[in-house]
Structures are given as structure tokens and as C-alpha cells.
Write a protein that holds these residues in place. Structure first.
Motif, PDB file in Angstrom:
ATOM      1  N   GLY A 233      51.717  -9.482  -0.726  1.00 12.17           N
ATOM      2  CA  GLY A 233      52.983 -10.143  -0.990  1.00 12.17           C
ATOM      3  C   GLY A 233      54.132  -9.542  -0.218  1.00 12.17           C
ATOM      4  N   GLY A 234      53.902  -8.387   0.413  1.00 14.79           N
ATOM      5  CA  GLY A 234      54.934  -7.749   1.211  1.00 14.79           C
ATOM      6  C   GLY A 234      55.714  -6.697   0.461  1.00 14.79           C
ATOM      7  N   LYS A 235      56.325  -5.806   1.212  1.00 14.69           N
ATOM      8  CA  LYS A 235      57.047  -4.682   0.635  1.00 14.69           C
ATOM      9  C   LYS A 235      58.249  -5.125  -0.190  1.00 14.69           C
ATOM     10  N   GLU A 236      58.950  -6.164   0.262  1.00 13.70           N
ATOM     11  CA  GLU A 236      60.180  -6.583  -0.402  1.00 13.70           C
ATOM     12  C   GLU A 236      59.918  -7.350  -1.694  1.00 13.70           C
ATOM     13  N   ASN A 237      58.834  -8.132  -1.725  1.00 11.26           N
ATOM     14  CA  ASN A 237      58.554  -8.955  -2.902  1.00 11.26           C
ATOM     15  C   ASN A 237      57.046  -8.970  -3.186  1.00 11.26           C
ATOM     16  N   PRO A 238      56.473  -7.820  -3.539  1.00 14.50           N
ATOM     17  CA  PRO A 238      55.018  -7.755  -3.725  1.00 14.50           C
ATOM     18  C   PRO A 238      54.560  -8.590  -4.913  1.00 14.50           C
ATOM     19  N   THR A 239      53.355  -9.120  -4.799  1.00 20.73           N
ATOM     20  CA  THR A 239      52.760  -9.886  -5.889  1.00 20.73           C
ATOM     21  C   THR A 239      52.529  -8.981  -7.090  1.00 20.73           C
ATOM     22  N   LYS A 240      52.968  -9.413  -8.260  1.00 16.85           N
ATOM     23  CA  LYS A 240      52.825  -8.625  -9.472  1.00 16.85           C
ATOM     24  C   LYS A 240      51.584  -9.062 -10.264  1.00 16.85           C
ATOM     25  N   LEU A 241      50.812  -8.088 -10.730  1.00 12.23           N
ATOM     26  CA  LEU A 241      49.619  -8.369 -11.523  1.00 12.23           C
ATOM     27  C   LEU A 241      50.023  -8.609 -12.973  1.00 12.23           C
ATOM     28  N   ASP A 242      49.416  -9.623 -13.598  1.00 17.69           N
ATOM     29  CA  ASP A 242      49.757  -9.924 -14.994  1.00 17.69           C
ATOM     30  C   ASP A 242      48.748  -9.356 -15.981  1.00 17.69           C
ATOM     31  N   LYS A 243      47.689  -8.726 -15.460  1.00 18.02           N
ATOM     32  CA  LYS A 243      46.694  -8.094 -16.321  1.00 18.02           C
ATOM     33  C   LYS A 243      46.432  -6.680 -15.841  1.00 18.02           C
ATOM     34  N   MET A 244      45.962  -5.832 -16.745  1.00 19.39           N
ATOM     35  CA  MET A 244      45.687  -4.445 -16.391  1.00 19.39           C
ATOM     36  C   MET A 244      44.395  -4.383 -15.577  1.00 19.39           C
ATOM     37  N   PRO A 245      44.457  -4.020 -14.300  1.00 17.72           N
ATOM     38  CA  PRO A 245      43.277  -4.089 -13.439  1.00 17.72           C
ATOM     39  C   PRO A 245      42.138  -3.158 -13.839  1.00 17.72           C
ATOM     40  N   SER A 246      42.475  -2.012 -14.428  1.00 20.47           N
ATOM     41  CA  SER A 246      41.406  -1.089 -14.824  1.00 20.47           C
ATOM     42  C   SER A 246      40.557  -1.677 -15.946  1.00 20.47           C
ATOM     43  N   PHE A 247      41.109  -2.618 -16.714  1.00 20.04           N
ATOM     44  CA  PHE A 247      40.352  -3.275 -17.773  1.00 20.04           C
ATOM     45  C   PHE A 247      39.569  -4.472 -17.242  1.00 20.04           C
TER      46      PHE A 247
END
Length: 263
Positions: A233-247
Motif C-alpha cells: 500500500g506504500g509508505k504514506e498510506n499502507p494497507t491496514k490489516l483488520d485481523k490479527m495475523p498471528s492468529f
């Protein structure tokens, strides 16, 4: 685990003695763990009785360590589809066992018994193929999946509920001493073969793609992929994860946003 061990022993009678010695004859979780680690790690320099006394002493005096053992067991069972039971993890998963041995070594390191802590680190590296410096701080609910080749440096910190795949290095840059290793936040997922180098922070809930080389801070709930790693998503506006990836243990979501390369 007692119920699982009894069932396994009934199904495989040739393993009944092993299950009896390792699980069914033990009176506590910490006693069973101390015994199992002593059996795995003993050698001529560290006799089984000596190791058992060391492990049992540290675990028995530290309720927090026993709580962490239970959290790590749950982490493996819930996140690794290859884990068929708690007793399967407890007896055979070297990532789990390496972390538990490290917890004892870390407590010895904290008590200034550094020579013994380093000797246990060495044996864990030889037996399990996992090299965690006893100075490193590791939280609860941590999964080392497969675990072969994991290296964690002296001043590294790993938060709670983190999942780390095989071949991961949390290392220094080779240029400075002191506080020189990564700080991994809660709920982070680090893919196989990744190197995170230097005193940088990986924010809570972030995901690092396999075989990435991370040299700069990774914001919370973002995905970093590549060599050198870049934010999806890029440094200025990175894509945000909506779930905990470790789970979720999802290693491939959002990859199309990083590259359209297809074999």
C-alpha cells in the motif's frame, strides 16, 4: 494431556512405557516438562538428574513460567493444523520445547547464572536447531512453527501471541553493541526465512512476508514484503490489516497489491 496420552498408549501399546514415563507418571505440568526437557537435552556435561533439578527448580519457583507454558501449548494447538493434540505438541514439537528451555535459561541469565544459561542455550541449539540467546525476552502464547533455523539475539524482544516460522533471524546489524536487536510487538506474524535486523520495532499485529529483509520500523497492522522489505500500500498510506495475523496465519493476503508477478 493425560487423557490424550492414555488414548495414544491404548492405540499404540509399544509407546505405553514412553507415555507413562513422560506424562502419566508425572504429578504436575512443570514436573513433566522438567523431566522431558532433561531427557532431551542431557549429555555427559549436563547429566539428566542435574538438568531435571535445574528445570524443576526454576519452573516450580516461577508461576509465570507455567502460565506461559500453557499459553504456548494453546498457541500451537490453535494455530498449527499439523498439531493433532496437546500431548503431541508437548512431547514432539521442537519449537515449543525450545521456547520452554529458553524460559528457564532466561531466568538463570536474569539471576546472573550466565555460564549455565549459555550452556543450556548451546544444548538447545544442538538438539532442536533453534538458537535463542538467554538474554532475549519472549512473551506468552508464542508459536515457533517448524522452528528449524530460528535465531533470536540477546537484546531481542518478542511480544505475546506472536507466530514465527522456520529460518527467521531476529539479529543485529553487526556494527554496534548494546541494545541492537529487533522488538516484535504482540500478534505479529513473521514468515519463513525472514531476517529482521537491528534495533527496530515491528508494530503490534503486523505481518512480514516470507524471505523478507526488514531494516526499518514496520507500523502496527501493516504488511511488509520483499528484500529490502516494503509496505504493501506504500509508505504514506499502507494497507491496514483488520485481523490479527498471528492468529489467522494468513501468509498470502494482499500480495497482489505488492506484485502482479505470477509463475
Amino acid at each position: 494431556m493425560r487423557e490424550e496420552a492414555s488414548l495414544d498408549a491404548e492405540q499404540e501399546p509399544i509407546l505405553s512405557g514412553y507415555y507413562y514415563t513422560s506424562i502419566l507418571s508425572q504429578t504436575s505440568l512443570e514436573g513433566a516438562l522438567a523431566n522431558h526437557l532433561a531427557v532431551k537435552l542431557c549429555n555427559s556435561s549436563l547429566p539428566i538428574g542435574t538438568l531435571f533439578d535445574i528445570f524443576a527448580g526454576v519452573l516450580g519457583e516461577n508461576p509465570g513460567a507455567v502460565r506461559a507454558v500453557k499459553a504456548d501449548l494453546r498457541a500451537v494447538k490453535e494455530r498449527d493444523p499439523a498439531c493433532i493434540s496437546y500431548v503431541h505438541c508437548f512431547l514432539g514439537f521442537k519449537g515449543f520445547l525450545a521456547i520452554q528451555a529458553h524460559r528457564v535459561a532466561h531466568e538463570l541469565w536474569r539471576r546472573q547464572r550466565k555460564a549455565l544459561a549459555l550452556l543450556i542455550q548451546n544444548r538447545v541449539s544442538e538438539v532442536f536447531g533453534v538458537d535463542i540467546h538467554p538474554g532475549a525476552r519472549i512473551g506468552e502464547g508464542v508459536l515457533l512453527d517448524h522452528a528449524t533455523g530460528v535465531v533470536i539475539g540477546e537484546t531481542a524482544e518478542v511480544g505475546n501471541d506472536v507466530s514465527i516460522l522456520h529460518g527467521v533471524t531476529l539479529g543485529g546489524t553487526g556494527k554496534i553493541g548494546g541494545d541492537r536487536h529487533p522488538k516484535i510487538g504482540d500478534g505479529v506474524l513473521i514468515g519463513a526465512g525472514t531476517c529482521v535486523l537491528g534495533n527496530i520495532r515491528v508494530g503490534a499485529g503486523a505481518k512480514i512476508g516470507a524471505c523478507s529483509v526488514v531494516l526499518k520500523e514496520v507500523p502496527a497492522r501493516t504488511t511488509a514484503v520483499g528484500n529490502p522489505a516494503r509496505l504493501i500500500g506504500g509508505k504514506e498510506n499502507p494497507t491496514k490489516l483488520d485481523k490479527m495475523p498471528s492468529f489467522t496465519m494468513d501468509h498470502t493476503s494482499h500480495i497482489a497489491e505488492w506484485s502482479d508477478y505470477v509463475i
